[in-house]
Design a protein around this motif. Structure first.
Motif, PDB file in Angstrom:
ATOM      1  N   GLU A  39      11.402  -6.371 -27.775  1.00  0.00           N
ATOM      2  CA  GLU A  39      12.508  -5.693 -27.854  1.00  0.00           C
ATOM      3  C   GLU A  39      13.178  -5.873 -29.464  1.00  0.00           C
ATOM      4  OE1 GLU A  39      14.135  -5.207 -23.273  1.00  0.00           O
ATOM      5  OE2 GLU A  39      14.194  -7.186 -24.283  1.00  0.00           O
ATOM      6  N   THR A  42      11.340  -3.749 -32.117  1.00  0.00           N
ATOM      7  CA  THR A  42      10.997  -2.409 -32.234  1.00  0.00           C
ATOM      8  C   THR A  42      11.488  -1.737 -33.173  1.00  0.00           C
ATOM      9  OG1 THR A  42      10.959  -2.526 -29.783  1.00  0.00           O
ATOM     10  CG2 THR A  42      11.285  -0.165 -30.532  1.00  0.00           C
ATOM     11  N   THR A  46       6.930  -1.189 -35.023  1.00  0.00           N
ATOM     12  CA  THR A  46       6.426  -0.714 -33.667  1.00  0.00           C
ATOM     13  C   THR A  46       5.172  -1.403 -33.343  1.00  0.00           C
ATOM     14  OG1 THR A  46       5.661   1.374 -34.550  1.00  0.00           O
ATOM     15  CG2 THR A  46       7.942   1.220 -33.569  1.00  0.00           C
ATOM     16  N   GLU A 121       7.350   4.746 -31.712  1.00  0.00           N
ATOM     17  CA  GLU A 121       8.518   4.118 -31.096  1.00  0.00           C
ATOM     18  C   GLU A 121       8.608   4.540 -29.435  1.00  0.00           C
ATOM     19  OE1 GLU A 121      13.513   3.739 -31.727  1.00  0.00           O
ATOM     20  OE2 GLU A 121      12.388   4.458 -33.036  1.00  0.00           O
ATOM     21  N   GLU A 122       8.216   5.664 -29.266  1.00  0.00           N
ATOM     22  CA  GLU A 122       8.345   5.750 -27.750  1.00  0.00           C
ATOM     23  C   GLU A 122       7.237   5.150 -27.042  1.00  0.00           C
ATOM     24  OE1 GLU A 122       7.687   9.906 -24.790  1.00  0.00           O
ATOM     25  OE2 GLU A 122       8.244  10.274 -26.768  1.00  0.00           O
ATOM     26  N   THR A 124       6.041   2.466 -27.803  1.00  0.00           N
ATOM     27  CA  THR A 124       6.214   1.090 -27.895  1.00  0.00           C
ATOM     28  C   THR A 124       7.164   0.870 -26.895  1.00  0.00           C
ATOM     29  OG1 THR A 124       5.856   0.661 -30.299  1.00  0.00           O
ATOM     30  CG2 THR A 124       7.171  -0.718 -29.051  1.00  0.00           C
ATOM     31  N   LYS A 125       8.306   1.508 -26.660  1.00  0.00           N
ATOM     32  CA  LYS A 125       9.226   1.500 -25.615  1.00  0.00           C
ATOM     33  C   LYS A 125       8.702   1.723 -24.357  1.00  0.00           C
ATOM     34  CE  LYS A 125      13.265   3.168 -28.261  1.00  0.00           C
ATOM     35  NZ  LYS A 125      14.449   4.274 -28.612  1.00  0.00           N
TER      36      LYS A 125
END
Length: 153
Positions: A39, A42, A46, A121-122, A124-125
């Motif tokens: 977290e 990020t 990423t 990023e998406e 990774t999230k």
């Protein structure tokens, strides 16, 4: 499960070993830390964040293996750990295991073959969300399987 264990022992993918429950706890504690690291990173990198989300799941699955008295020993330890988790956790966990295996493959490509591989990023999230679901679910599974032992988290 018994057939799977015999096959993997025979192929020298896993071995039986007396592993203290403290090792199970230590892997689960580190998995929780790995999620925090993911977290925190990020917005910086990423790929690193994705890798730490994956590591959280890997350490949790290794803790699961340890709780059964097995350790991966081959050249494909990560794959072995994923398959062990799939066999022991069963169909209820199939979506999480499928995602875990996809993460394993991507992380392998990123680490060994394509260091410039884009990890969005998406993506990774989503990896972090998956790890945040996987770690407590498997921790609960381990606790239910071993009610006489105390997990120190």
């Amino acid at each position: 499960m018994k057939e799977f264990l015999e096959k993997y022992k025979g192929a020298a993918f896993i071995k039986e070993e007396q592993i203290g429950f403290d090792q199970v706890s230590k892997h689960l504690i580190r998995a929780i830390e790995d999620i925090k690291v993911a977290e925190a990173n990020t917005s910086i990198d990423t790929g690193v964040a994705y890798n730490y989300a994956y590591l959280a799941m890997l350490r949790t699955a290794r803790a699961l293996m340890f709780s059964f008295g097995y350790r991966p020993i081959d050249g494909q330890q990560h794959k072995t750990v994923v398959f062990f988790a799939e066999k022991t956790l069963g169909p209820k966990f199939s979506d999480l295991i499928e995602y875990f295996n996809r993460m394993r493959k991507k992380r392998n490509r990123f680490t060994y073959d394509e260091p410039d591989l884009l990890v969005s990023e998406e993506e990774t999230k989503n990896a972090i969300i998956t790890a945040k679901a996987f770690v407590p679910e498997v921790t609960q599974f381990i606790k239910k399987k071993n009610p006489q032992k105390e997990l120190k988290l």
